[in-house]
Design a protein around this motif. Structure first.
Motif, PDB file in Angstrom:
ATOM      1  N   ASP A 100       0.832  -1.206   0.000  1.00 60.56           N
ATOM      2  CA  ASP A 100       0.000   0.000   0.000  1.00 60.56           C
ATOM      3  C   ASP A 100       0.864   1.252   0.000  1.00 60.56           C
ATOM      4  N   SER A 123      -6.018   1.164  -6.469  1.00 61.12           N
ATOM      5  CA  SER A 123      -5.698   0.157  -7.491  1.00 61.12           C
ATOM      6  C   SER A 123      -6.225   0.613  -8.839  1.00 61.12           C
ATOM      7  N   GLU A 124      -5.666   0.025  -9.884  1.00 59.56           N
ATOM      8  CA  GLU A 124      -6.133   0.353 -11.225  1.00 59.56           C
ATOM      9  C   GLU A 124      -7.577  -0.083 -11.413  1.00 59.56           C
ATOM     10  N   SER A 153      -6.270   6.848  -9.047  1.00 61.62           N
ATOM     11  CA  SER A 153      -5.740   5.900  -8.061  1.00 61.62           C
ATOM     12  C   SER A 153      -4.226   5.914  -8.142  1.00 61.62           C
ATOM     13  N   HIS A 168      -0.883   3.334  -7.186  1.00 60.04           N
ATOM     14  CA  HIS A 168      -0.669   1.909  -6.910  1.00 60.04           C
ATOM     15  C   HIS A 168       0.711   1.468  -7.374  1.00 60.04           C
ATOM     16  N   SER A 222       2.864  -2.024  -8.726  1.00 60.01           N
ATOM     17  CA  SER A 222       2.680  -3.357  -9.289  1.00 60.01           C
ATOM     18  C   SER A 222       3.582  -4.367  -8.597  1.00 60.01           C
TER      19      SER A 222
END
Length: 306
Positions: A125, A228-229, A239, A241, A243
């Motif tokens: 996160d 998130s996407e 958003s 995020h 990966s």
């Protein structure tokens, strides 16, 4: 001739010892399972570090695997929990690709009275301040930020308050339990906020609640900032995020530093991240168009200068 053979034998023994030592020093990576995301972390760690790593999934792990290992990488919450259960103070354990709240809960449960110098983590996160700065960049004239926490994420209240205040926003916060009606708790927050930040807490936002939240926020012209996407695709204005590949890259960098004899870094949020924007939501919310590269550079600049 005898002296020559003795030298050859000594050299051979020395080579064997060195090879055994090198083998013993290879890091152990434990994956929560063999899912695609965990494989991506594994591959990116290997590619970044350039090191040979012994990899096990939890069902492959034997009691001997983690013994005499100076560096152990646990990928995912379940792997972190298992390796904390087996933790030995002469090794360095890096838990990677798991939520910050989960890591803190595991430490408190499994190592409550021990020193934690040999344990660290790379979270999945984002830091709250980074998320809130993104929200403010999306809507610079905003004054109030709404959010919701549960008992699992209650520890985030103070950092959430501090981060919101540092950006110049007022926090409008509510708490949700499994027995609460989400509408009764969230509607007043959304109506009284200029922005809404979604905290990654499954006790607050499951799939049904998230869909309802996005619909309600859009109706009240309140931009939602997700984590998130998928949130962006579902209707969040933006958003932020990281990966699995980005987390693996950071894990590989840490591994290189540890094998070079550097100290274990403290628990950290992702160094690498991406931003996604929903242009339809931005237009519907009457927000100014943004350039993703410029937005990311603005965030990085704020982190470098504060």
């Amino acid at each position: 001739m005898t002296r020559f053979l003795s030298r050859r034998l000594l050299a051979g023994l020395l080579c064997c010892l060195l090879c055994s030592a090198a083998q013993a020093e290879r890091a152990l990576m434990v994956l929560s399972d063999f899912g695609h995301s965990y494989q991506q972390v594994r591959d990116a760690t290997r590619a970044t570090s350039g090191q040979s790593i012994d990899v096990r999934t939890l069902d492959q792990l034997t009691p001997a695997d983690h013994r005499q290992r100076s560096i152990i990488l646990a990928v995912g919450s379940r792997a972190c929990e298992q390796m904390l259960n087996r933790y030995q103070s002469d090794s360095r354990l890096v838990c990677s690709f798991l939520p910050s709240t989960t890591f803190q809960q595991l430490i408190q449960q499994l190592l409550p009275k021990q020193e934690h110098q040999g344990v660290s983590a790379i979270f999945i996160d984002q830091p709250l301040l980074r998320q809130i700065r993104l929200a403010h960049l999306i809507k610079p004239d905003a004054n109030t930020l709404g959010a919701a926490l549960s008992s699992a994420s209650r520890s985030l209240r103070r950092p959430l308050e501090n981060s919101t205040r540092s950006v110049g926003l007022t926090l409008h916060l509510t708490y949700l339990s499994t027995h609460d009606n989400p509408a009764e708790k969230l509607i007043p927050v959304i109506q009284g906020s200029d922005l809404f930040l979604v905290i990654p807490d499954s006790r607050v936002f499951n799939r049904t609640t998230s869909k309802w939240l996005l619909h309600l926020a859009l109706r009240h012209q309140v931009p939602v900032i997700g984590f998130s996407e998928n949130y962006t695709h579902a209707g969040a204005a933006a958003s932020i995020h990281s990966s699995a590949v980005q987390i693996g890259q950071q894990t590989g960098e840490w591994l290189t530093r540890l094998q070079a004899g550097e100290p274990l870094p403290p628990p950290s949020y992702p160094a690498y991240f991406d931003i996604s924007i929903n242009p339809v939501a931005m237009r519907t919310l009457k927000l100014s168009p943004v350039d993703l590269d410029s937005l990311k550079q603005a965030l990085l600049h704020l982190e470098d200068t504060h």
